[in-house]
Design a protein around this motif. Structure first.
Motif, PDB file in Angstrom:
ATOM      1  N   ASN A  16       3.700  -4.893  -6.268  1.00 20.74           N
ATOM      2  CA  ASN A  16       4.898  -4.057  -6.167  1.00 20.74           C
ATOM      3  C   ASN A  16       5.791  -4.518  -5.026  1.00 20.74           C
ATOM      4  O   ASN A  16       7.022  -4.494  -5.129  1.00 20.74           O
ATOM      5  CB  ASN A  16       4.509  -2.587  -5.987  1.00 20.74           C
ATOM      6  N   TYR A  20       9.622  -5.854  -5.270  1.00 21.17           N
ATOM      7  CA  TYR A  20      10.667  -5.266  -4.434  1.00 21.17           C
ATOM      8  C   TYR A  20      11.428  -6.351  -3.675  1.00 21.17           C
ATOM      9  O   TYR A  20      12.665  -6.363  -3.645  1.00 21.17           O
ATOM     10  CB  TYR A  20      10.054  -4.265  -3.459  1.00 21.17           C
ATOM     11  N   ASP A  23      13.665  -8.506  -5.815  1.00 20.36           N
ATOM     12  CA  ASP A  23      14.836  -7.764  -6.273  1.00 20.36           C
ATOM     13  C   ASP A  23      15.871  -7.536  -5.171  1.00 20.36           C
ATOM     14  O   ASP A  23      17.063  -7.397  -5.450  1.00 20.36           O
ATOM     15  CB  ASP A  23      14.419  -6.401  -6.850  1.00 20.36           C
ATOM     16  N   HIS A  24      15.397  -7.468  -3.921  1.00 21.26           N
ATOM     17  CA  HIS A  24      16.276  -7.023  -2.839  1.00 21.26           C
ATOM     18  C   HIS A  24      16.547  -8.057  -1.746  1.00 21.26           C
ATOM     19  O   HIS A  24      17.490  -7.898  -0.975  1.00 21.26           O
ATOM     20  CB  HIS A  24      15.690  -5.771  -2.176  1.00 21.26           C
ATOM     21  N   SER A 220       6.518   2.595  -4.208  1.00 21.21           N
ATOM     22  CA  SER A 220       7.840   2.046  -3.906  1.00 21.21           C
ATOM     23  C   SER A 220       8.282   2.417  -2.493  1.00 21.21           C
ATOM     24  O   SER A 220       8.934   1.610  -1.806  1.00 21.21           O
ATOM     25  CB  SER A 220       8.870   2.537  -4.926  1.00 21.21           C
ATOM     26  N   CYS A 223       6.416   0.115  -0.110  1.00 24.27           N
ATOM     27  CA  CYS A 223       7.014  -1.230  -0.092  1.00 24.27           C
ATOM     28  C   CYS A 223       8.279  -1.261   0.755  1.00 24.27           C
ATOM     29  O   CYS A 223       8.502  -2.202   1.529  1.00 24.27           O
ATOM     30  CB  CYS A 223       7.316  -1.687  -1.514  1.00 24.27           C
ATOM     31  N   ARG A 224       9.109  -0.243   0.630  1.00 29.80           N
ATOM     32  CA  ARG A 224      10.307  -0.167   1.469  1.00 29.80           C
ATOM     33  C   ARG A 224       9.932  -0.098   2.945  1.00 29.80           C
ATOM     34  O   ARG A 224      10.578  -0.722   3.798  1.00 29.80           O
ATOM     35  CB  ARG A 224      11.142   1.058   1.113  1.00 29.80           C
TER      36      ARG A 224
END
Length: 321
Positions: A16, A20, A23-24, A220, A223-224
């Motif tokens: 995950n 992330y 994607d970011h 999520s 992960c942030r």
């Protein structure tokens, strides 16, 4: 493009995190994973299409296998690699110490040898031990009091990291997170087991009186938080990551059964787990005030998303691990 080595990137949280970051962020990501039973090979296949991602099959506890990934200079190592299932550690702890302690030590040597500029050690709130119902949540200052072989191995790894900070002045950071949940988690874990058993109409085993309390965080949000630590964290520090979503085990099961319209008669009380911690609770004030992170996904929202994912896997005949 910065180089990032992610260990255990085929597992639940690691995969995950890679998704992330792809994607970011603009990182060149190397994923090294031993591909034990907990790896999800099907899920990470899609990463192979990304030009700034590569996969290396290897066990970080084996120096020769880890060396295959140390062919370049990394900006950071994010160590998700771990044996993490408490029941398995109670039955046999050997592999937990190989992966969680020896593997971490090998990564520390990699930083010491300047093959990576820093390391973020992904740990767990379980290293703090257990709380009663009325005790204040764990802070970064709470003593380490692990109560099972899994959490003892993670605490041992954390102490190794601390020792390398103190002895060698290395730029290392530890994060300690509460219980993760979300899509793609291995079905041996609590929430996936409840969901999949309920979907099949099979008994749902519940340890003891079911009143053990866990602080849940959507993967999520975790992960942030790790990304915040990667970009803003202070070397030598520890950051607690929590969801502020405490639930008893019985309440989690009942919420899942209610959504699936299944009878609570599926709940099967079993003998309590050895060394079963009563309550985990995380105070994440430090990462909130110093780095600006806070969780976004409420449990009621996240658990429905998770249930729907497993339902979809069942319809597709897919792997829920």
């Amino acid at each position: 493009m910065k180089q990032l080595l992610v260990t255990g990137g085929a597992g639940f949280i690691g995969s995950n995190f890679i998704e992330y970051m792809l994607d970011h962020q603009s990182y060149q990501i190397t994923n090294i994973d031993a591909f034990t039973y907990a790896a999800n090979e099907e899920y990470i296949k899609k990463f192979n299409e990304v030009p700034h991602y590569r996969l290396i099959k290897g066990d970080i506890s084996k120096e020769d296998e880890l060396e295959r990934a140390l062919d370049r200079q990394y900006d950071a190592i994010i160590n998700f690699a771990a044996e993490s299932h408490v029941d398995r550690s109670i039955n046999r702890a050997d592999q937990f110490y190989e992966s969680n302690i020896k593997g971490t030590l090998n990564l520390l040597y990699a930083v010491l040898e300047k093959k990576a500029n820093r390391l973020i050690q992904i740990s767990t709130d379980e290293v703090y031990g257990s709380l009663d119902k009325f005790t204040a949540p764990f802070t970064e200052k709470s003593p380490l009091k692990p109560n099972n072989p899994y959490s003892a191995s993670k605490a041992g790894a954390d102490l190794l990291v601390r020792s390398f900070v103190q002895t060698y002045k290395l730029p290392l950071i530890i994060t300690r997170c509460s219980n993760n949940y979300g899509p793609q988690q291995n079905k041996e874990k609590f929430i996936p087991k409840v969901i999949t058993n309920a979907m099949k109409g099979e008994p749902i085993p519940l340890y003891g009186d079911g009143m053990n309390i866990r602080d849940w965080i959507h993967v999520s949000d975790h992960c942030r938080a790790v990304h915040f630590v990667l970009e803003r964290g202070v070397p030598g520090e520890v950051y607690n990551i929590g969801g502020h979503e405490e639930r008893t085990n019985i309440d989690v099961i009942k919420a899942i059964l209610k959504y699936l319209r299944k009878d609570e008669a599926l709940i099967e009380y079993v003998d309590d787990r050895k060394g079963h911690d009563r309550r985990y609770s995380i105070d994440f004030t430090k990462i909130n005030t110093e780095l600006g992170w806070e969780p976004k996904v409420q449990f009621e929202e996240g658990i429905i998303e998770t249930i729907k994912w497993y339902q979809n896997q069942g319809q597709l005949g897919g792997n829920d691990g």
